[in-house]
Design an enzyme around this catalytic site. Sequence first.
Site, PDB file in Angstrom:
ATOM      1  N   LYS A  89      -2.880  16.110   3.565  1.00 42.38           N
ATOM      2  CA  LYS A  89      -3.686  15.536   2.497  1.00 42.38           C
ATOM      3  C   LYS A  89      -3.683  15.230   1.608  1.00 42.38           C
ATOM      4  O   LYS A  89      -2.350  15.904   1.311  1.00 42.38           O
ATOM      5  CB  LYS A  89      -4.935  16.833   3.093  1.00 42.38           C
ATOM      6  N   ASP A 116     -11.495  10.110   3.996  1.00 40.70           N
ATOM      7  CA  ASP A 116     -11.800  11.867   3.715  1.00 40.70           C
ATOM      8  C   ASP A 116     -13.238  11.531   2.825  1.00 40.70           C
ATOM      9  O   ASP A 116     -13.956  10.676   2.998  1.00 40.70           O
ATOM     10  CB  ASP A 116     -10.883  13.217   3.801  1.00 40.70           C
TER      11      ASP A 116
END
Length: 451
Positions: free
Chosen positions: A126, A166
């Site tokens: 991430k 995201d």
Amino acid sequence: MNKYLEEVLKNTRQKNINESEYLQAVEEVLSSIEPVISEHPEFEKLSLLERMVEPERVIMFRVPWIDDNGRIVVNRGYRIQFSSLIGPYKGGLRFDPSVNLSIMKFLGFEQIFKNALTGLPIGGAKGGSDFNPKGKSDNEIMRFCQSFMTELYRHIGQDVDVPAGDIGVGAREIGYLFGQYKRIKNAYEGGVLTGKGLEYGGSLVRKEATGYGLIYFMREMLKENDNRTLEGKRVTISGAGNVAIYAAEKALQCGAKVYAMSDSNGCIYDEEGINLDTIKKIKEEQRGRIIEYQKYHPKSKYFEHEPGSESPIWKIKTDIALPCATQNELTLESAKHLVENGVVAVGEGANMPCTEEATNYLLKNGVLVAPAKAANAGGVATSAIEMSQNSMRYYMTFEEVDRKLDNIMVNIFNSCKQSANQYNLGNNYVAGANIAAFSKLAKAMVAQGIV
Ligand code: NDP
Ligand code: 2IT
């Protein structure tokens, strides 16, 4: 709890004392894999859990850029390359002022398990920045993305680490990031980012994938439990971003009715059913606020969301609640309201949207819970399908990708169900998802030796 698990949890808490979201994510996984750990005493000798909770690599960097007034602004960039056990690091980028190391690590950790559940060869990662895209001009977004990529490019690659979107990162940002990567590398490495535009290597269905996948999972979960369906069900969906919009679209296609959606300022309730075209116009075209929905549908109601308080959306009566905004948005208080109002199922479109107390309360009260790691995996699974298409230099039709996505979600649901059955956990798919993913990762770790 098993002594080995307790020891690892204690050390992880000590080592990461200020990282509440990260610790929450680790505790949630470790507390549900006890039966597997008890069956495998060799895992302790191999320090398997200690290795799983320590990221392979954490990258933090300065991102300087120039705003429209000529001022130099400095943000912080992150990439957590958590695990390359079963494939290149893979996971989204989040641009939001709340981004910090704890949030990046929790998201990276969750991603390892989610990606394992997809059955596709992708590791976990991430990244992102505390940059706030709200209110920025297109040029400011572009300059920020270019500066971000000017550092990130040296850490990624189509066989190394493949970022995607995201919160705060959609097709526009991926386009600017890809343009800068290509310029620096002087090579067209299409598979280095996913969520690309269809004109330059993106995949059909990637935009819709997380939301559609969530509803496919929900369909399977309802079918398994008393042969229920989505037809005629009342649905409320928090958020009005990428995941929320396409969850709403698929829910409507399945005959459900969506009554409420939200953003961080408040929620809209429309007794006639939310008009999704209006939401798309406000959010996708105008990048506006959800309160503007009232202009188009004056009979609808708007409830403001006080920062730091419970979201008003969970007080609305519903059969199915889909938290699709952010972590810890559905608290114990919200869970109590949902149960009081007779909720049947909760599907986590966002990552870790239910607090641990909320999840436990829902499960204890017989509510079906579709856990994020499994239920929102359709996005990253379709990212992996985008990577395959980039490698093959061949593009599939919408129907082909959608069929693959649907099959993957059915398989993920079946894995959660089988693991829950195997350990007599009934329809606790939260534990089922953790056990299924962990078992696969543990096997890969044992096979690869001490890495
Ligand atoms: P978007 O940026 O497209 O949309 C986010 C939505 O959530 C917006 O409506 C936003 O409102 C709202 N939101 C964000 N932060 C908060 C907050 N603190 N409180 C209340 N509302 C908030 O992001 P996505 O739809 O892509 O992501 C939503 C969730 O889904 C995230 O948890 C993400 O990690 C997860 N996810 C995303 C995937 C993807 O493929 N995009 C895949 C799997 C999971 P506002 O505009 O007011 O900020
Ligand atoms: O949380 C997630 O799974 C995502 N944001 C999507 C990641 C991806 O690589 O497509």
